[in-house]
Design a protein around this motif. Structure first.
Motif, PDB file in Angstrom:
ATOM      1  N   ALA A 285       0.844  -1.194   0.000  1.00 43.96           N
ATOM      2  CA  ALA A 285       0.000   0.000   0.000  1.00 43.96           C
ATOM      3  C   ALA A 285       0.878   1.242   0.000  1.00 43.96           C
TER       4      ALA A 285
ATOM      5  N   SER B 187       1.096   5.532  -2.079  1.00 43.44           N
ATOM      6  CA  SER B 187       0.408   6.498  -2.935  1.00 43.44           C
ATOM      7  C   SER B 187       1.402   7.430  -3.614  1.00 43.44           C
TER       8      SER B 187
ATOM      9  N   ARG C 215       3.485   0.413   3.094  1.00 42.78           N
ATOM     10  CA  ARG C 215       2.980  -0.623   4.001  1.00 42.78           C
ATOM     11  C   ARG C 215       3.012  -1.963   3.262  1.00 42.78           C
TER      12      ARG C 215
ATOM     13  N   THR D 213       2.677  -6.087   3.266  1.00 44.21           N
ATOM     14  CA  THR D 213       2.055  -7.221   3.957  1.00 44.21           C
ATOM     15  C   THR D 213       2.730  -8.505   3.520  1.00 44.21           C
TER      16      THR D 213
ATOM     17  N   GLY E 286     -12.215  -3.418  -2.680  1.00 42.36           N
ATOM     18  CA  GLY E 286     -11.730  -2.909  -1.403  1.00 42.36           C
ATOM     19  C   GLY E 286     -10.230  -3.063  -1.258  1.00 42.36           C
ATOM     20  N   TRP E 287      -9.694  -4.193  -1.705  1.00 42.66           N
ATOM     21  CA  TRP E 287      -8.243  -4.433  -1.652  1.00 42.66           C
ATOM     22  C   TRP E 287      -7.514  -3.470  -2.583  1.00 42.66           C
TER      23      TRP E 287
ATOM     24  N   ARG F  56      -8.516  -0.495  -3.556  1.00 43.88           N
ATOM     25  CA  ARG F  56      -8.546   0.830  -2.940  1.00 43.88           C
ATOM     26  C   ARG F  56      -7.463   0.944  -1.867  1.00 43.88           C
ATOM     27  N   HIS F  57      -7.272  -0.133  -1.114  1.00 46.96           N
ATOM     28  CA  HIS F  57      -6.282  -0.107  -0.031  1.00 46.96           C
ATOM     29  C   HIS F  57      -4.870   0.045  -0.566  1.00 46.96           C
ATOM     30  N   ILE F  58      -4.494  -0.757  -1.550  1.00 46.19           N
ATOM     31  CA  ILE F  58      -3.096  -0.693  -2.004  1.00 46.19           C
ATOM     32  C   ILE F  58      -2.822   0.598  -2.754  1.00 46.19           C
TER      33      ILE F  58
ATOM     34  N   GLN G  20      -4.222   3.365  -1.806  1.00 44.48           N
ATOM     35  CA  GLN G  20      -4.426   4.383  -0.777  1.00 44.48           C
ATOM     36  C   GLN G  20      -5.494   5.407  -1.200  1.00 44.48           C
TER      37      GLN G  20
ATOM     38  N   GLU H 170      -8.934   4.804  -0.185  1.00 44.27           N
ATOM     39  CA  GLU H 170     -10.123   4.303   0.502  1.00 44.27           C
ATOM     40  C   GLU H 170     -11.217   5.361   0.631  1.00 44.27           C
TER      41      GLU H 170
END
Length: 288
Positions: free
Chosen positions: A22, A24, A87, A89, A175-176, A178-180, A182, A184
């Motif tokens: 994640a 931006s 970020r 994972t 949703g995933w 949007r998260h990676i 950034q 959301e």
């Protein structure tokens, strides 16, 4: 120790965990970090002591900055990159395990070379393992396939496709995604998400890369929950790969594990090291 310059034919090699991290970055910041990653030598140990030089002219050639103020824009992008966090994972025992989350920066230092119109970048120590082809899963592509892109979303989409190059299709949960990316809290409707993010990214990939991609969607109930991506190599890129496999070796292309490096690049599957690609090609040739 400093490394100097990156050509558009250089490889970008990233751990898949880094591709799916994640962050931006703007398009200028993305091209700045990719120009540095392209200089990482695969035949040497990677350490955080090496500084990679990126010139304003090189970034201007990639379309990252306007020609009349390349160095000022390069400094601005470098300053923003210094502030950027990422970020990552990791699933140490597979997707079923509890993930480990690493929050770090891309770089640990930046030196401005005022008299040369260039900057020197040192990667953060925690980023180094994700740029090493010996990590468990990695993907690679040539810098030229993203250098002309005008949106950071195009670069991210291309990297997500490269991971699944051998399959030619990928479905991702919105949703995933949007998260990676950034985002959301941005573009809440699927219509806005397509107009502001997905459609420009697809246009970038189709116009500037070696892939052609089409966009679809899947609903869960009445809500659009997944984006579907189908892609394939462009005809010219496929012909180029075919000719390469016939032995038309570019001048000066090095050999690795008994094969031209460019052939290993073109034949690699997600997660394979150069040695594994060479072993698979040898096995295929002997069985044929």
């Amino acid at each position: 120790m400093s490394k100097n310059g990156a050509s558009s034919a250089e490889l970008i090699v990233k751990s898949n965990a880094l591709i799916e991290a994640a962050h931006s970055l703007t398009v200028a910041e993305s091209k700045l970090i990719l120009a540095a990653i392209a200089q990482v030598r695969r035949d040497e140990s990677i350490t955080d002591e090496v500084r990679y030089i990126v010139t304003a002219n090189a970034l201007a050639d990639m379309g990252g900055f306007k020609a009349n103020h390349e160095y000022r824009a390069l400094k601005q992008a470098s300053a923003r990159l210094w502030e950027q966090t990422i970020r990552i994972t990791e699933y140490p025992n597979g997707k079923g395990a509890r993930p480990r989350i690493l929050l770090t920066r891309w770089v640990q230092s930046i030196i401005y070379r005022e008299d040369e119109g260039a900057v020197e970048i040192r990667f953060a120590k925690d980023i180094i393992p994700y740029l090493n082809q010996l990590t468990a899963e990695f993907s690679q592509y040539r810098l030229q396939n993203v250098s002309g892109m005008t949106s950071s979303y195009g670069v991210r989409l291309y990297e997500l496709l490269v991971q699944w190059r051998s399959r030619g299709e990928r479905e991702v949960e919105i949703g995933w995604l949007r998260h990676i990316l950034q985002i959301e809290d941005k573009y809440p409707s699927i219509r806005d998400l397509k107009r502001r993010v997905l459609s420009p990214a697809v246009e970038d990939v189709n116009e500037h890369s070696d892939l052609s991609v089409s966009l679809g969607q899947r609903k869960t109930g009445r809500k659009v929950t997944h984006i579907q991506l189908k892609f394939c190599p462009k005809k010219d890129a496929a012909l180029s790969t075919e000719h390469s496999q016939e032995g038309n070796r570019p001048n000066g292309e090095p050999f690795m594990f008994g094969y031209p490096k460019y052939l290993l690049d073109n034949s690699a599957r997600p997660g394979e090291t150069y040695e594994q690609v060479a072993r698979r090609l040898r096995s295929k040739r002997s069985s044929g």
